[in-house]
Design an enzyme around this catalytic site. Structure first.
Site, PDB file in Angstrom:
ATOM      1  CG  ASP A  52      -9.190  -3.182 -72.521  1.00 29.50           C
ATOM      2  OD1 ASP A  52      -9.191  -4.562 -72.660  1.00 29.50           O
ATOM      3  OD2 ASP A  52     -10.134  -2.313 -72.755  1.00 29.50           O
ATOM      4  CB  SER A  88     -16.103  -3.354 -75.836  1.00 32.29           C
ATOM      5  OG  SER A  88     -15.409  -4.180 -76.522  1.00 32.29           O
TER       6      SER A  88
END
Length: 534
Positions: free
Chosen positions: A476, A198
Site C-alpha cells: 500500500d 484509509s
C-alpha cells in the site's frame, strides 16, 4: 458475548478477501478538469450499475448537531442547529443481542459504499454476528451537509473531531425505523462496532480511543493514523514492490525531465521538451510535469479482484520499459528526443531514446487525445492555477470538502521535491509543496502547513487500544502513514486476540473491504494529496 469476543479473530480471517473501493486518498494526479469530471462520472456510473444497492436499502436521515464543541474557539461563531446525516442499514440477519456494525463512508458520498453493505465485509460481519449493518455518511459529503454552502467560513465545522462526535451521537441516540420491537438499540444496551478503510480506517482507530465507552471495538483497515504534511513517501512502496525495470525507467525518464526543467532552467529548452510531448500549450512547467506523472500514480488502483482492479499501472509500465518503439508515429520525434536526452546529461542510446518515445506516445494516447476530444485548451485540461475555479463554493462544488480537510489538518501532499537528495524520485521535483498547496491557497486562503497535531494527538503511529484491530497492506502506498510504517517511525508489535495487528502480504489499499462479485462501482478521485480515504 462469546460471539462478540470472537469478532476480531473473524475479522482477521476476512483480511484476505480484498478491497472494493478506492477512496479519495488517491495517488492519481488530479487537475481542475478532473475534479469537474469526477462529479459527472459518479452520476454516470451509478446510473449504469446493473444492480443499484440504493434500491435495496432505503435512505434515512438522522438529525445531528452541527457543533458538538461550544467550548472550542475554532468553531466560532458556534451553531445550535442540526443537519440531516444520511445513513442506510440492513437488519436482515439481526438477532437480539447482536451488535450494530457501522461502516464509516469517509471522504466521499456514502452511496459508493453501499456495495459493501450488499456483499462486502460489512455484509459478512452482519451474518457472522447476527448484527445490524450500517453505512454512515461523513459530514460535508453526499447529502450530509451542515451548511447551505461550502464557503471557507462554513467549512469550519468540517473536522475529524466533529465527525467523530457525530458517530458517537448516532450510537447513543439512534432509533432504527422498523426495529422498535427490539427495544433500545443504542450503545447503552448494544455493542457498537466500527469499520473503515484509509481515512475512515484512521477515523475508526480514533473512534475507539476517543469514545471507548460508546464503541465496543473497531477495525482500522489501511488507516492513515499519522498525518504528514509532505507525504513524499507515498511512492516509496511503489518503488519497492513494482516491477523493477519499470521503476528504473521511470526514475531515468523523470531525471531527464528534471535535468531540463530544473537543472537547465532554460525557457527555450523547456519549450522544446513540452513540444516533444505535445504539451506546448501548457503554460506552467509544474502542470506539465504533473501530466507526466499520471501513469505511475495508477498503482493504488490495483485490486485482488480482476473485475475491480485496473490494469493501467502495468499497461504504463509495459510502455515505458519497452526497448522497442510501440508508437510508430513518434519516430518523427527521434531526433528531438535524442537531443533532449543528450542535453539532460544522459547518453542518447537507442534503448533510452525508444523509452522516451514510448513515454511520449503514452502521454499522447491517455492524456492529450482525451483533452483534444473534449474541445478544451490544454490549460483547461491540465492546469491547477485557475483561481476563479477555486473561488466557487456552492454545494455543487463538492470537490472542496476533502481538500479543506487536508489543507487544514491532514496534509498528505505527495511531492517529488521531498524525496531525499541522492535518491531519484518517481515524479518530478517541480511537484513541490508550493504546487501541491495551490488549492489550499486559492480555495481557502491557507498559506501555511496544516495543523497535523490535531490529528496526531490521537496516537499517530503508536495508536493502540483493546479491541482495536489494525489491518494494513504490504504494498500500500499509504502504508508509510499507518502503524505498519516500519522504517518511517512506527515500531513492530505483536498481534493479539485483543489487538490484531496484521499486514496482508502483497496487497495494496484496504483490500479486506469488498466481497467477490461486487456490482460495478466507481473510483472516487480528488485533488492529489490525497486523495483518498479514501
Amino acid at each position: 458475548m462469546h460471539l462478540l469476543r470472537s469478532l476480531f479473530w473473524y475479522a482477521a480471517a476476512f483480511t484476505s478477501l480484498g478491497e472494493a473501493l478506492t477512496t479519495s486518498l488517491n495517488g492519481e494526479r488530479t487537475t481542475i478538469a478532473r475534479l469537474r469530471q469526477d462529479v459527472e462520472e459518479r452520476k454516470w456510473r451509478l446510473a449504469k450499475r446493473d444492480t443499484d444497492p440504493a434500491l435495496l436499502y432505503p435512505e434515512h436521515n438522522f438529525s445531528t448537531p452541527i457543533d458538538h464543541f461550544h467550548n472550542e474557539s475554532m468553531y466560532e461563531p458556534h451553531s445550535n442547529g442540526s443537519y440531516p446525516m444520511r445513513y442506510w442499514f440492513d437488519a436482515t440477519y439481526y438477532k437480539p443481542g447482536g451488535p450494530v456494525i457501522i461502516l464509516q463512508a469517509g471522504e466521499a458520498p456514502a452511496t459508493g459504499r453501499l456495495p459493501i453493505l450488499q456483499k462486502g465485509i460489512l455484509h459478512q460481519l452482519a451474518i457472522a454476528t447476527h448484527g445490524i449493518a450500517v453505512v454512515m455518511e461523513h459530514r460535508y459529503y453526499g447529502t450530509s451537509m451542515p451548511t447551505p454552502d461550502l464557503s471557507t467560513e462554513n467549512l469550519r465545522f468540517l473536522t475529524t473531531q466533529q465527525a467523530l462526535a457525530d458517530a458517537a451521537y448516532f450510537a447513543q441516540n439512534i432509533a432504527f425505523p422498523g426495529l422498535e420491537m427490539y427495544g433500545d438499540l443504542t450503545s447503552k444496551n448494544t455493542a457498537y462496532l466500527g469499520y473503515g478503510g484509509s481515512y475512515s480506517g484512521a477515523f475508526n482507530a480514533f473512534l475507539r480511543v476517543q469514545y471507548p465507552d460508546v464503541f465496543w471495538g473497531t477495525i482500522s483497515s489501511s488507516g492513515v493514523t499519522k498525518a504528514i504534511y509532505d507525504y513524499w513517501e507515498y511512492y516509496e512502496p511503489v518503488a519497492e514492490y513494482a516491477p523493477q525495470p519499470c521503476i528504473a525507467a521511470q526514475r531515468t525518464l523523470t531525471h531527464i525531465v528534471d535535468n531540463i526543467l530544473v537543472g537547465k532552467n532554460s525557457t527555450s529548452l523547456t519549450m522544446q521538451l513540452k513540444n516533444a510531448f505535445g504539451l506546448g500549450d501548457v503554460t506552467y512547467s509544474n502542470n506539465f510535469a504533473n501530466v507526466l506523472s499520471y501513469g505511475i500514480g495508477n498503482w493504488q488502483s490495483l485490486n485482488w479482484d480482476p473485475a475491480v482492479s485496473s490494469p493501467e499501472f502495468y499497461n504504463y509500465c509495459a510502455n515505458i520499459s519497452d526497448a522497442d518503439v510501440l508508437y510508430p508515429a513518434t519516430e518523427s520525434l527521434r531526433t528531438a528526443a535524442s537531443s533532449l536526452i543528450t542535453q539532460s546529461g544522459y547518453n542518447a542510446n537507442t534503448s533510452i531514446v525508444n523509452q522516451m518515445l514510448n513515454y511520449i506516445g503514452y502521454v499522447n494516447l491517455t492524456a492529450i487525445e482525451p483533452c483534444t476530444a473534449s474541445n478544451m485548451t490544454q490549460d483547461q485540461c491540465f492546469s491547477n492555477h485557475n483561481v476563479t475555479f477555486y473561488h466557487q463554493d456552492s454545494l455543487a462544488d463538492s470537490w472542496r470538502s476533502w481538500p479543506y480537510q487536508y489543507c487544514t489538518q491532514w496534509g498528505f501532499l505527495q511531492t517529488g521535491s521531498g524525496v531525499p537528495a541522492g535518491e531519484e524520485p518517481l515524479i518530478s521535483r517541480t511537484l513541490d509543496l508550493a504546487y501541491e498547496s495551490l488549492i489550499c491557497n486559492y480555495a481557502f486562503g491557507i498559506y501555511g502547513p496544516p495543523d497535523t497535531d490535531a490529528v496526531n494527538k490521537y496516537g499517530g503511529y503508536n495508536i493502540s487500544y483493546p479491541r482495536l484491530a489494525i489491518i494494513d497492506g504490504e504494498w500500500d502506498p499509504w502504508r508509510p502513514a499507518t502503524p505498519h510504517a516500519f522504517g518511517y517511525g512506527a515500531q513492530p508489535r505483536y498481534s493479539t486476540a485483543s489487538e490484531p495487528f496484521i499486514l496482508i502480504p502483497q496487497s495494496v489499499h484496504h483490500w479486506d473491504e469488498n466481497g467477490v462479485g461486487l456490482p460495478g462501482h466507481f473510483h472516487f478521485q480528488s485533488v492529489r494529496s490525497a486523495s483518498h480515504t479514501g
